[in-house]
Design a protein around this motif. Structure first.
Motif, PDB file in Angstrom:
ATOM      1  N   ILE A 186     -10.467  -2.255  -6.830  1.00 27.71           N
ATOM      2  CA  ILE A 186     -10.681  -3.591  -6.254  1.00 27.71           C
ATOM      3  C   ILE A 186     -12.109  -4.031  -6.551  1.00 27.71           C
ATOM      4  N   GLU A 187     -13.004  -3.096  -6.384  1.00 28.80           N
ATOM      5  CA  GLU A 187     -14.411  -3.355  -6.641  1.00 28.80           C
ATOM      6  C   GLU A 187     -14.619  -3.833  -8.080  1.00 28.80           C
ATOM      7  N   ARG A 188     -13.922  -3.156  -9.005  1.00 29.87           N
ATOM      8  CA  ARG A 188     -14.076  -3.509 -10.426  1.00 29.87           C
ATOM      9  C   ARG A 188     -13.129  -4.606 -10.849  1.00 29.87           C
ATOM     10  N   ARG A 201      -2.800  -8.303   4.067  1.00 19.17           N
ATOM     11  CA  ARG A 201      -3.859  -7.445   3.558  1.00 19.17           C
ATOM     12  C   ARG A 201      -3.365  -6.083   3.121  1.00 19.17           C
ATOM     13  N   LYS A 202      -2.098  -5.771   3.393  1.00 19.36           N
ATOM     14  CA  LYS A 202      -1.626  -4.464   2.983  1.00 19.36           C
ATOM     15  C   LYS A 202      -1.035  -4.494   1.581  1.00 19.36           C
ATOM     16  N   ARG A 221      -6.638  -7.722  -2.888  1.00 17.47           N
ATOM     17  CA  ARG A 221      -5.712  -7.726  -1.766  1.00 17.47           C
ATOM     18  C   ARG A 221      -5.064  -9.098  -1.701  1.00 17.47           C
ATOM     19  N   GLU A 249      -9.676   1.314  -3.906  1.00 13.56           N
ATOM     20  CA  GLU A 249     -10.843   0.512  -3.523  1.00 13.56           C
ATOM     21  C   GLU A 249     -11.798   0.337  -4.683  1.00 13.56           C
ATOM     22  N   HIS A 275       0.805  -1.224   0.000  1.00 10.97           N
ATOM     23  CA  HIS A 275       0.000   0.000   0.000  1.00 10.97           C
ATOM     24  C   HIS A 275       0.834   1.267   0.000  1.00 10.97           C
ATOM     25  N   ASN A 276       1.759   1.365   0.941  1.00 15.66           N
ATOM     26  CA  ASN A 276       2.515   2.615   1.055  1.00 15.66           C
ATOM     27  C   ASN A 276       3.323   2.917  -0.199  1.00 15.66           C
ATOM     28  N   TYR A 300      -1.208  -5.378  -2.501  1.00 14.17           N
ATOM     29  CA  TYR A 300      -2.172  -5.520  -3.599  1.00 14.17           C
ATOM     30  C   TYR A 300      -1.565  -6.324  -4.731  1.00 14.17           C
ATOM     31  N   LYS A 337      -6.404   6.200  -2.121  1.00  9.33           N
ATOM     32  CA  LYS A 337      -6.942   5.009  -1.475  1.00  9.33           C
ATOM     33  C   LYS A 337      -8.339   4.693  -2.003  1.00  9.33           C
ATOM     34  N   LYS A 338      -9.144   5.746  -2.136  1.00 14.42           N
ATOM     35  CA  LYS A 338     -10.511   5.513  -2.638  1.00 14.42           C
ATOM     36  C   LYS A 338     -10.477   4.926  -4.028  1.00 14.42           C
ATOM     37  N   THR A 356      -5.624  10.039   0.512  1.00 11.54           N
ATOM     38  CA  THR A 356      -6.962   9.494   0.762  1.00 11.54           C
ATOM     39  C   THR A 356      -7.681   9.240  -0.548  1.00 11.54           C
TER      40      THR A 356
END
Lengths: 732, 258
Positions: A713-715, A725-726, A720, A710, A683-684, A728, A706-707, A703
């Motif tokens: 990830i949704e699409r 979990r950190k 993850r 997400e 992530h970082n 991708y 990050k959105k 931020t």
């Protein structure tokens, strides 16, 4: 001649030691001793060099070197003792002179003696490892004269006193000083250092400590720096005149330390005359002095730089957050440019164009320009103002200079995409209202932006220029094909490619009949030559020139917006119209209609219409008439409303929202690019990489990134990692 | 299955072919015996209550009892009837476990295949057996690993067909149900927060990450890391807790805001 006895010559080896007459040695020595005396008594002219040399030679040859050497030592020492006494009794100023004179004598004597005893120097002395004659002479001088109890301290204090006198402005005998110092140097560097240099440095330090303290109490910064510089130069000159060249670095260090390093902070922060004041008042000379002096001490320059930076940031911050200056964008930017010019000049003239100072300047500007979120908008407005009218009569080189300066400010912006949006809007207005004074300047700026930000940044802008040109050609073609229209109203159409121009909601209104038919003819002409395209009239962006005759016969040519034209043409058929009737007839959207009516009925000098009641605002029950009493000094009256202005609050919010929206796909594209090449990343690091990639356009918010992640990830572009979990993973 | 190595995958296949058990059981047995086929068979057959064979005819009967008259599926009425027969509340979480065993795709309906798969996996072919198995199913919720699976299954099951995200109300209902088993102190605040601030559907990522959050982060948020790649919604939740004084100075004060 003929000898009866024949002698056969036979040379036999010596079978016995030839003993020289012991008295011979003594006799020979006496001769030499006497010579030495004579030499010291300035009676050398009566001596025979050859004879003395031979005598000395013989002594050494016959193994009486010891006697010769020790005799030399004794004799010389005796003489030196006497000389010492005569120096001791010298009074006051004569002391040094006597010393100098005796030294010269001794030196001369030494040379003569050395010449006489050359053979001993070359043979006896190396064998016995004794000190050579010349050196011996120096050592003896040192021991008997310089280090003699009565002379040593007196010598030192005399020398130091003379230096002090010179420092306080008196003139001293520099030649004498030089000789004495040279004497010490000749005696050996340790003599020079121990017997002179070290104490000299200590005393100097004391002197300058006191002096600097005195100065700093009574002088302001500039004066102090002047004095310090003078002193420094003095010392350098002193060394050049009568000290060992190696002392220069040491004494300058002392001055630097006492006068500058110890008072650095106080000088820089001195009230009313310190660094900040110098910067404010453009005191190039003083600043230059400070730079040159501080350069010599550790941390000197960094102190100047730090104070300059924090001052600049403070000033800049105030400039930028000042409410008053924000009211006029052009003024705002001009002040920024002026500030930058000022510091540029300072760095150039006083700080020898140092790169580190340039960097400090740049980072400060970057810091405070971005404190005001409207900076991108204002810079675009400044450019707009200049390109509209500010460049009349300015030479081409000057234009380039101004644009280059603007580019410098542009580079400092973090949110370059906001600038792009505003620039596009303003450019569109300029192009469409025909208000560009200088096409070359426009293009020049686009080239600069392209060099800075790449092709993508400017491709749409260039598209806008192309459209303008193409439209000209299209119009020519249209009128060529329709010669019968040459007598009617002249139509000028700009055909804009949707993607390149700032997006507008398509709004049409009812055009007056004459115009409507003309526009239709154009539309069919255009679509005839360009299949597969759609045209939509943007009536909110056009202008019209109409000739009007008023009640008393006054004729004027009015330059108005398309909406205004529609409203005015109605009055060809009606004397009075109510608001509602106008609204119905033209179908212009309410807020635009109100603005348009206001500019024609409520503004002094442009009130071609009369309104009842005469209030400032447009009410829905108002009635409108042609203002027969309209007068203007000018034949041509401009009543347009399309000038680029600083946005109102709601407009500003809208633009910002659009910018934010535009950023989202850019962030996503960056994330996908990075993940596609790295496959797996935590992530970082994703945040860091994305920020870096987008840096040239805007500062990405973690931020927001990050959105976007997400959403990806949704699409199902990313997932993850199941173990951590950190982390991708890219999903192909 | 794709996470297993080649050798393991083969063994699972073999086991399933020989015993006729489901993949899940195969995995369980093989894991328990450290991937030795022999040991796995022992394990499997020594479990008295896992029957590999269930009477298909009886299953057929059972199915027909509940199936909808017009479609070849068990719908809401059938399920209600089933719950009655089992003496279980339709809202009882055990029904979720049943659905999980069935790998049901949506709530409130079971296809014939799903019904069969589920009951076979549980070794059920009659109502009595079904009732007997209920305590076992409840116990499965206590198992960390199984709860994790059931929780993640619940998302796909509870959401509308064809939707990517879970409607907020349904999500909240599910969370209340699930966390009643797990005892997460912040669940009420979480639901309140969502209703006050979010008011939109819940994504799969947020759903699954929430469990991680509940499991690993202590209620006082002392080990919460802002750079911890938590979904944005969870970050907002932490902010919400701090703002409203629910977490003060690292202390969790449960001021129930009724």
């Amino acid at each position: 001649m003929s000898n009866q006895k024949k002698r056969s010559f036979q040379i036999e080896a010596f079978k016995h030691r030839v003993v020289v007459d012991p008295k011979y040695a003594e006799r020979t020595w006496k001769i030499i001793e006497h010579a030495i005396h004579e030499i010291y008594n300035h009676n050398a002219s009566g001596l025979s060099f050859e004879e003395l040399y031979r005598n000395a030679y013989n002594m050494v040859l016959h193994k009486f070197g010891d006697k010769l050497y020790s005799g030399l030592v004794t004799t010389m020492s005796a003489h030196l003792k006497e000389i010492s006494k005569s120096i001791e009794v010298a009074q006051g100023a004569l002391f040094l002179e006597e010393l100098n004179r005796k030294w010269n004598d001794h030196h001369k004597a030494l040379q003569m003696i050395r010449d006489i005893l050359m053979y001993m120097d070359r043979t006896y002395i190396p064998n016995t490892r004794k000190t050579p004659v010349h050196e011996l002479g120096l050592n003896l001088w040192r021991d008997y004269i310089i280090h003699s109890g009565k002379i040593q301290s007196r010598l030192l204090s005399t020398l130091l006193e003379l230096v002090h006198k010179e420092r306080t402005g008196e003139v001293i005998d520099r030649g004498l000083m030089r000789n004495i110092i040279k004497m010490l140097m000749d005696l050996g560097s340790s003599v020079y250092q121990e017997d002179f240099e070290k104490p000299f440095l200590e005393v100097s330090a004391e002197f300058y400590k006191v002096e600097s303290q005195k100065f700093i109490e009574c002088c302001d910064c500039g004066d102090y720096l002047k004095k310090a510089e003078i002193r420094l130069n003095e010392e350098i000159e002193r060394v050049a005149h009568y000290l060992d060249v190696k002392s220069e670095a040491k004494i300058t260090n002392v001055v630097e330390k006492e006068m500058i390093a110890n008072h650095m902070t106080r000088l820089v922060h001195m009230e009313n005359s310190g660094l900040v004041n110098m910067l404010l008042d453009d005191k190039y000379e003083d600043l230059g002095k400070m730079y040159n002096l501080f350069k010599r001490v550790p941390n000197g320059l960094s102190m100047i730089r730090d104070v300059m930076t924090s001052h600049l940031r403070e000033t800049g911050k105030q400039l930028v957050t000042d409410v008053e200056s924000s009211k006029d964008p052009v003024e705002f930017v001009q002040r920024l440019l002026d500030e930058r010019d000022k510091y540029d000049k300072i760095i150039c003239q006083a700080f020898s164009n140092s790169k580190t100072f340039q960097n400090a300047l740049n980072s400060s500007f970057e810091y405070f320009i971005n404190l005001n979120s409207r900076s991108p908008e204002f810079i675009s407005l400044f450019v707009d103002d200049k390109l509209r009218k500010g460049l009349k009569g300015v030479t081409e080189e000057d234009v380039e200079i101004i644009l280059d300066k603007v580019m410098m400010l542009f580079r400092y912006l973090r949110e370059k995409d906001v600038f792009e949006k505003y620039y596009k809007q303003h450019l569109a207005k300029r192009l469409l209202s025909g208000k560009t004074v200088c096409d070359d300047a426009e293009r020049s700026l686009i080239v600069k932006l392209k060099t800075e930000c790449g092709y993508q940044f400017t491709s749409k802008l260039e598209g806008m220029f192309t459209d303008m040109k193409t439209s000209e050609d299209t119009m020519q073609g249209f009128y060529a094909n329709h010669p019968e229209l040459a007598d009617g109203p002249t139509l000028v159409v700009q055909v804009l490619t949707t993607g390149s121009w700032p997006t507008q909601a398509t709004v049409t209104c009812n055009l007056p009949t004459e115009m409507a038919t003309l526009c239709e003819k154009f539309r069919s002409h255009y679509l005839g030559t360009h299949t597969g395209r759609r045209l939509s009239w943007q009536t909110n962006m056009g202008t019209a020139d109409i000739k009007a005759t008023f009640g008393k016969g006054q004729k004027h040519e009015l330059n108005v917006s398309t909406y205004q034209m529609c409203v005015l043409m109605l009055f060809n058929n009606y004397d009075m119209l109510s608001y509602k009737e106008i609204e119905q007839a033209t179908e212009i959207p309410t807020s635009d209609l109100k603005r348009c009516l206001q500019s024609m009925a409520c503004v002094k000098g442009k009130n071609v219409l009369r309104k009842e009641p005469m209030s400032k605002d447009i009410g829905t029950d108002d009635a409108f008439f042609v203002n027969d009493k309209f007068t203007s000094k000018f034949y041509k009256v401009k009543i347009g409303t399309v000038v680029a202005q600083k946005e109102s609050e709601p407009e500003k919010l809208e633009t910002r929202q659009r910018v934010e929206e535009d950023r989202k796909p850019q962030i996503e594209a960056a994330v996908v690019r990075i993940m596609k090449s790295r496959r797996v990343l935590d992530h970082n690091n994703v945040i860091a990489e994305v920020t870096k990639q987008l840096q040239s356009r805007f500062l990405a918010n973690p931020t927001e990134i990050k959105k976007r992640i997400e959403s990806l990830i949704e699409r199902e572009f990313l997932e993850r990692d199941s173990a951590d979990r950190k982390v991708y993973r890219y999903l192909a | 299955m794709h996470k297993l190595g080649r050798g393991h995958r083969d063994k699972v296949q073999q086991f399933m072919t020989i015993t006729g058990a489901s993949e899940k059981i195969a995995l369980q047995a093989l894991k328990a015996s450290d991937w030795h086929l022999e040991g796995a068979f022992d394990f499997f057959y020594s479990q008295p209550h896992i029957k590999s064979y269930t009477d298909t005819t009886r299953l057929e009967e059972l199915y027909n009892r509940y199936k909808d008259p017009y479609t070849d599926m068990i719908l809401v009425d059938g399920i209600t009837l089933l719950c009655n027969d089992l003496q279980v509340d339709p809202q009882d979480i055990v029904m979720l476990v049943v659905s999980w065993h069935m790998k049901a795709s949506t709530m409130c309906e079971y296809s014939k295949e799903e019904f069969f798969i589920g009951l076979q996996a549980l070794g059920i072919d009659s109502l009595e057996k079904f009732r007997e198995r209920i305590p076992f199913m409840r116990s499965e919720l206590k198992d960390e690993q199984k709860f994790h699976e059931i929780y993640n299954f619940a998302f796909g099951w509870a959401k509308e067909k064809g939707q990517k995200s879970l409607a907020l109300d349904t999500a909240i209902g599910m969370w209340q149900l699930l966390f009643a088993e797990k005892q997460w102190p912040l669940v009420d605040h979480w639901c309140q927060f969502l209703q006050a601030r979010h008011n939109k559907a819940i994504s799969r990522d947020t759903w699954s990450q929430l469990l991680e959050f509940a499991r690993t982060i202590d209620p006082a948020l002392s080990n919460y890391d802002a750079e911890g790649a938590w979904p944005y919604l969870i970050d907002e939740f932490v902010e919400y807790l701090n703002e409203n004084g629910i977490i003060q100075n690292g202390q969790f004060s449960d001021r129930s805001q009724k």
